[in-house]
Scaffold this motif. Structure first.
Motif, PDB file in Angstrom:
ATOM      1  N   ARG A  71       9.727  -1.501  13.271  1.00  0.00           N
ATOM      2  CA  ARG A  71       9.533  -2.209  11.999  1.00  0.00           C
ATOM      3  C   ARG A  71       8.195  -2.938  11.968  1.00  0.00           C
ATOM      4  NH1 ARG A  71      15.414  -4.890  10.394  1.00  0.00           N
ATOM      5  NH2 ARG A  71      16.585  -2.919  10.252  1.00  0.00           N
ATOM      6  N   ILE A  72       7.850  -3.587  13.058  1.00  0.00           N
ATOM      7  CA  ILE A  72       6.567  -4.292  13.114  1.00  0.00           C
ATOM      8  C   ILE A  72       5.413  -3.315  12.917  1.00  0.00           C
ATOM      9  CG2 ILE A  72       4.987  -5.525  14.660  1.00  0.00           C
ATOM     10  CD1 ILE A  72       7.413  -6.956  15.826  1.00  0.00           C
ATOM     11  N   ASN A  73       5.521  -2.153  13.512  1.00  0.00           N
ATOM     12  CA  ASN A  73       4.446  -1.152  13.418  1.00  0.00           C
ATOM     13  C   ASN A  73       4.261  -0.613  12.005  1.00  0.00           C
ATOM     14  OD1 ASN A  73       3.778  -1.367  16.112  1.00  0.00           O
ATOM     15  ND2 ASN A  73       5.082   0.351  16.751  1.00  0.00           N
ATOM     16  N   LYS A  74       5.255  -0.818  11.136  1.00  0.00           N
ATOM     17  CA  LYS A  74       5.149  -0.322   9.762  1.00  0.00           C
ATOM     18  C   LYS A  74       4.485  -1.322   8.828  1.00  0.00           C
ATOM     19  CE  LYS A  74       9.186   2.712  10.083  1.00  0.00           C
ATOM     20  NZ  LYS A  74      10.477   3.109   9.493  1.00  0.00           N
ATOM     21  N   LYS A  75       4.283  -2.541   9.292  1.00  0.00           N
ATOM     22  CA  LYS A  75       3.720  -3.573   8.429  1.00  0.00           C
ATOM     23  C   LYS A  75       2.260  -3.282   8.105  1.00  0.00           C
ATOM     24  CE  LYS A  75       4.688  -7.818   8.330  1.00  0.00           C
ATOM     25  NZ  LYS A  75       4.827  -9.281   8.576  1.00  0.00           N
ATOM     26  N   VAL A  76       1.940  -3.450   6.828  1.00  0.00           N
ATOM     27  CA  VAL A  76       0.580  -3.257   6.340  1.00  0.00           C
ATOM     28  C   VAL A  76      -0.048  -4.624   6.108  1.00  0.00           C
ATOM     29  CG1 VAL A  76      -0.809  -2.337   4.440  1.00  0.00           C
ATOM     30  CG2 VAL A  76       1.161  -1.059   5.276  1.00  0.00           C
ATOM     31  N   ALA A  77      -1.313  -4.756   6.435  1.00  0.00           N
ATOM     32  CA  ALA A  77      -2.011  -6.026   6.214  1.00  0.00           C
ATOM     33  C   ALA A  77      -2.037  -6.365   4.726  1.00  0.00           C
ATOM     34  CB  ALA A  77      -3.434  -5.935   6.760  1.00  0.00           C
ATOM     35  N   CYS A  78      -2.080  -7.649   4.431  1.00  0.00           N
ATOM     36  CA  CYS A  78      -2.052  -8.102   3.044  1.00  0.00           C
ATOM     37  C   CYS A  78      -3.203  -7.532   2.213  1.00  0.00           C
ATOM     38  CB  CYS A  78      -2.077  -9.628   2.991  1.00  0.00           C
ATOM     39  SG  CYS A  78      -0.652 -10.410   3.799  1.00  0.00           S
ATOM     40  N   LYS A  79      -4.314  -7.261   2.867  1.00  0.00           N
ATOM     41  CA  LYS A  79      -5.461  -6.696   2.169  1.00  0.00           C
ATOM     42  C   LYS A  79      -5.533  -5.178   2.345  1.00  0.00           C
ATOM     43  CE  LYS A  79      -8.253 -10.911   2.567  1.00  0.00           C
ATOM     44  NZ  LYS A  79      -9.538 -11.497   3.062  1.00  0.00           N
ATOM     45  N   GLY A  80      -4.448  -4.594   2.848  1.00  0.00           N
ATOM     46  CA  GLY A  80      -4.482  -3.170   3.164  1.00  0.00           C
ATOM     47  C   GLY A  80      -3.906  -2.244   2.117  1.00  0.00           C
ATOM     48  N   ILE A  81      -3.723  -2.734   0.879  1.00  0.00           N
ATOM     49  CA  ILE A  81      -3.134  -1.871  -0.145  1.00  0.00           C
ATOM     50  C   ILE A  81      -4.142  -1.431  -1.203  1.00  0.00           C
ATOM     51  CG2 ILE A  81      -0.879  -2.940   0.175  1.00  0.00           C
ATOM     52  CD1 ILE A  81      -1.313  -4.438  -2.461  1.00  0.00           C
ATOM     53  N   LYS A  82      -5.402  -1.748  -1.014  1.00  0.00           N
ATOM     54  CA  LYS A  82      -6.414  -1.369  -1.996  1.00  0.00           C
ATOM     55  C   LYS A  82      -6.434   0.144  -2.164  1.00  0.00           C
ATOM     56  CE  LYS A  82     -11.267  -2.026  -3.255  1.00  0.00           C
ATOM     57  NZ  LYS A  82     -10.885  -2.509  -4.599  1.00  0.00           N
ATOM     58  N   ASP A  83      -6.391   0.571  -3.437  1.00  0.00           N
ATOM     59  CA  ASP A  83      -6.432   1.991  -3.800  1.00  0.00           C
ATOM     60  C   ASP A  83      -5.244   2.776  -3.261  1.00  0.00           C
ATOM     61  OD1 ASP A  83      -8.869   1.618  -5.151  1.00  0.00           O
ATOM     62  OD2 ASP A  83      -9.991   1.882  -3.287  1.00  0.00           O
ATOM     63  N   ARG A  84      -4.166   2.089  -2.950  1.00  0.00           N
ATOM     64  CA  ARG A  84      -2.933   2.747  -2.523  1.00  0.00           C
ATOM     65  C   ARG A  84      -1.885   2.592  -3.620  1.00  0.00           C
ATOM     66  NH1 ARG A  84      -2.333   2.809   3.093  1.00  0.00           N
ATOM     67  NH2 ARG A  84      -0.476   4.087   2.679  1.00  0.00           N
ATOM     68  N   ASN A  85      -0.877   3.437  -3.604  1.00  0.00           N
ATOM     69  CA  ASN A  85       0.257   3.304  -4.517  1.00  0.00           C
ATOM     70  C   ASN A  85       1.263   2.329  -3.908  1.00  0.00           C
ATOM     71  OD1 ASN A  85      -0.627   5.265  -6.473  1.00  0.00           O
ATOM     72  ND2 ASN A  85      -0.092   6.844  -4.990  1.00  0.00           N
ATOM     73  N   LEU A  86       1.682   1.346  -4.704  1.00  0.00           N
ATOM     74  CA  LEU A  86       2.604   0.321  -4.229  1.00  0.00           C
ATOM     75  C   LEU A  86       3.934   0.469  -4.956  1.00  0.00           C
ATOM     76  CD1 LEU A  86       2.994  -2.242  -2.472  1.00  0.00           C
ATOM     77  CD2 LEU A  86       2.204  -3.577  -4.447  1.00  0.00           C
ATOM     78  N   LEU A  87       5.018   0.591  -4.202  1.00  0.00           N
ATOM     79  CA  LEU A  87       6.371   0.682  -4.753  1.00  0.00           C
ATOM     80  C   LEU A  87       7.129  -0.572  -4.351  1.00  0.00           C
ATOM     81  CD1 LEU A  87       8.562   2.355  -6.207  1.00  0.00           C
ATOM     82  CD2 LEU A  87       9.043   3.455  -4.000  1.00  0.00           C
ATOM     83  N   LEU A  88       7.547  -1.356  -5.342  1.00  0.00           N
ATOM     84  CA  LEU A  88       8.170  -2.647  -5.060  1.00  0.00           C
ATOM     85  C   LEU A  88       9.683  -2.586  -5.216  1.00  0.00           C
ATOM     86  CD1 LEU A  88       5.286  -3.327  -6.799  1.00  0.00           C
ATOM     87  CD2 LEU A  88       5.916  -5.593  -5.938  1.00  0.00           C
ATOM     88  N   ASP A  89      10.385  -3.081  -4.207  1.00  0.00           N
ATOM     89  CA  ASP A  89      11.827  -3.277  -4.260  1.00  0.00           C
ATOM     90  C   ASP A  89      12.056  -4.491  -5.155  1.00  0.00           C
ATOM     91  OD1 ASP A  89      14.506  -3.651  -3.803  1.00  0.00           O
ATOM     92  OD2 ASP A  89      14.362  -3.667  -1.619  1.00  0.00           O
ATOM     93  N   GLY A  90      12.273  -4.245  -6.448  1.00  0.00           N
ATOM     94  CA  GLY A  90      12.165  -5.260  -7.484  1.00  0.00           C
ATOM     95  C   GLY A  90      12.882  -6.564  -7.230  1.00  0.00           C
ATOM     96  N   TYR A  91      14.206  -6.514  -7.146  1.00  0.00           N
ATOM     97  CA  TYR A  91      14.951  -7.754  -6.956  1.00  0.00           C
ATOM     98  C   TYR A  91      14.660  -8.385  -5.606  1.00  0.00           C
ATOM     99  CZ  TYR A  91      17.674  -7.060 -11.201  1.00  0.00           C
ATOM    100  OH  TYR A  91      18.058  -6.918 -12.508  1.00  0.00           O
ATOM    101  N   ASN A  92      14.513  -7.583  -4.589  1.00  0.00           N
ATOM    102  CA  ASN A  92      14.243  -8.107  -3.252  1.00  0.00           C
ATOM    103  C   ASN A  92      12.980  -8.961  -3.251  1.00  0.00           C
ATOM    104  OD1 ASN A  92      12.678  -7.701  -0.523  1.00  0.00           O
ATOM    105  ND2 ASN A  92      14.829  -7.455  -0.008  1.00  0.00           N
ATOM    106  N   VAL A  93      11.904  -8.443  -3.825  1.00  0.00           N
ATOM    107  CA  VAL A  93      10.635  -9.158  -3.813  1.00  0.00           C
ATOM    108  C   VAL A  93      10.648 -10.332  -4.788  1.00  0.00           C
ATOM    109  CG1 VAL A  93       8.146  -8.969  -4.219  1.00  0.00           C
ATOM    110  CG2 VAL A  93       9.376  -7.091  -3.104  1.00  0.00           C
ATOM    111  N   LEU A  94      11.137 -10.109  -5.993  1.00  0.00           N
ATOM    112  CA  LEU A  94      11.137 -11.179  -6.992  1.00  0.00           C
ATOM    113  C   LEU A  94      11.971 -12.380  -6.549  1.00  0.00           C
ATOM    114  CD1 LEU A  94      11.432  -9.447 -10.487  1.00  0.00           C
ATOM    115  CD2 LEU A  94       9.721 -11.127  -9.802  1.00  0.00           C
ATOM    116  N   LEU A  95      13.151 -12.128  -6.054  1.00  0.00           N
ATOM    117  CA  LEU A  95      14.028 -13.227  -5.680  1.00  0.00           C
ATOM    118  C   LEU A  95      13.528 -13.950  -4.432  1.00  0.00           C
ATOM    119  CD1 LEU A  95      17.547 -11.676  -6.424  1.00  0.00           C
ATOM    120  CD2 LEU A  95      16.093 -13.072  -7.901  1.00  0.00           C
TER     121      LEU A  95
END
Length: 236
Positions: A71-95
């Motif tokens: 799981r740790i190895n899957k973490k992306v840096a906060c600045k590492g999503i530039k020009d990438r497609n982001l899929l958000l787990d809606g309720y999980n993230v919002l809440l």
């Protein structure tokens, strides 16, 4: 968000650290011998006479050692999503972000992700009054610069359709290319949405089951807390 940048902010839950620290250590020691997680937590929690809420905190925070590294190895840096497609787990993230803004306990878990416990017993009833959380997330996304951002919500939860319509309008306000939609198989779509490397997608979630099934993960609450200078509660 006034006050959240102050390092002296006392997120409730710190008072629980002293009580749960010893049980957490005992549980981790037993798990190293290969015993099942939930039976181990129940055994130790019974010994320490912990409440239902305290048991849930331990369940959220403590992760079996065989899952931690992957799981740790899957973490992306906060600045590492530039020009990438982001899929958000809606309720999980919002809440989770809503809990952060309301100064609820935010726990640093063994797999490196930030989780809260506020909505565990009433998730379906609490998907309201999240505009500040949404604005905070969208501001972060607009600054991070992904190629697109798609919010995915469980269709079974009341008012999900209204929420997605509201988010679509907010995405336009922030100039973010993206979508908000509901699905009767939201978890399945999250798990498969980044499964194709050609899709170049990153999933924003703290759901352990989803994390185990995807290639790369963004922990938005952790990114926001780092920016705000807020430390999570740690049980070690």
């Amino acid at each position: 968000m006034r006050g959240l940048h102050d390092n002296s902010v006392d997120f409730s839950g710190l008072y629980l650290k002293e009580k749960l620290l010893k049980p957490a250590r005992d549980i981790r020691s037993i798990l190293r011998w290969g015993y099942p997680k939930f039976a181990t937590i129940r055994f130790v929690a019974d010994h320490f006479q912990l409440s239902v809420e305290e048991r849930h905190i331990l369940t959220r925070v403590i992760i079996p050692p065989d899952r931690v590294i992957s799981r740790i190895n899957k973490k992306v840096a906060c600045k590492g999503i530039k020009d990438r497609n982001l899929l958000l787990d809606g309720y999980n993230v919002l809440l989770s972000v809503d809990s952060l803004l309301k100064k609820e306990p935010m726990w640093f878990c063994d797999d490196g992700y930030i989780r809260d416990t506020r909505y565990y017993f009433s998730k379906a009833k609490q998907a309201e009054d999240i505009e500040e959380a949404l604005d905070t997330i969208l501001k972060f996304i607009s600054e991070a610069g992904p190629k697109s951002a798609v919010f995915l919500f469980d269709a079974q939860i009341s008012k999900s359709g209204e929420l997605t319509g509201f988010i679509r309008r907010k995405l336009k306000e922030y100039g973010i290319s993206g979508e908000a939609k509901t699905s009767k198989t939201a978890d399945f779509e999250l798990k498969t949405g980044s499964g194709n490397p050609e899709n170049n997608a990153i999933v924003a979630t703290s759901d352990g089951i989803v994390i185990d099934s995807v290639l790369q993960v963004l922990d938005i609450p952790a990114c926001l807390m780092e920016k705000m200078g807020i430390e999570p509660v740690r049980l070690y």
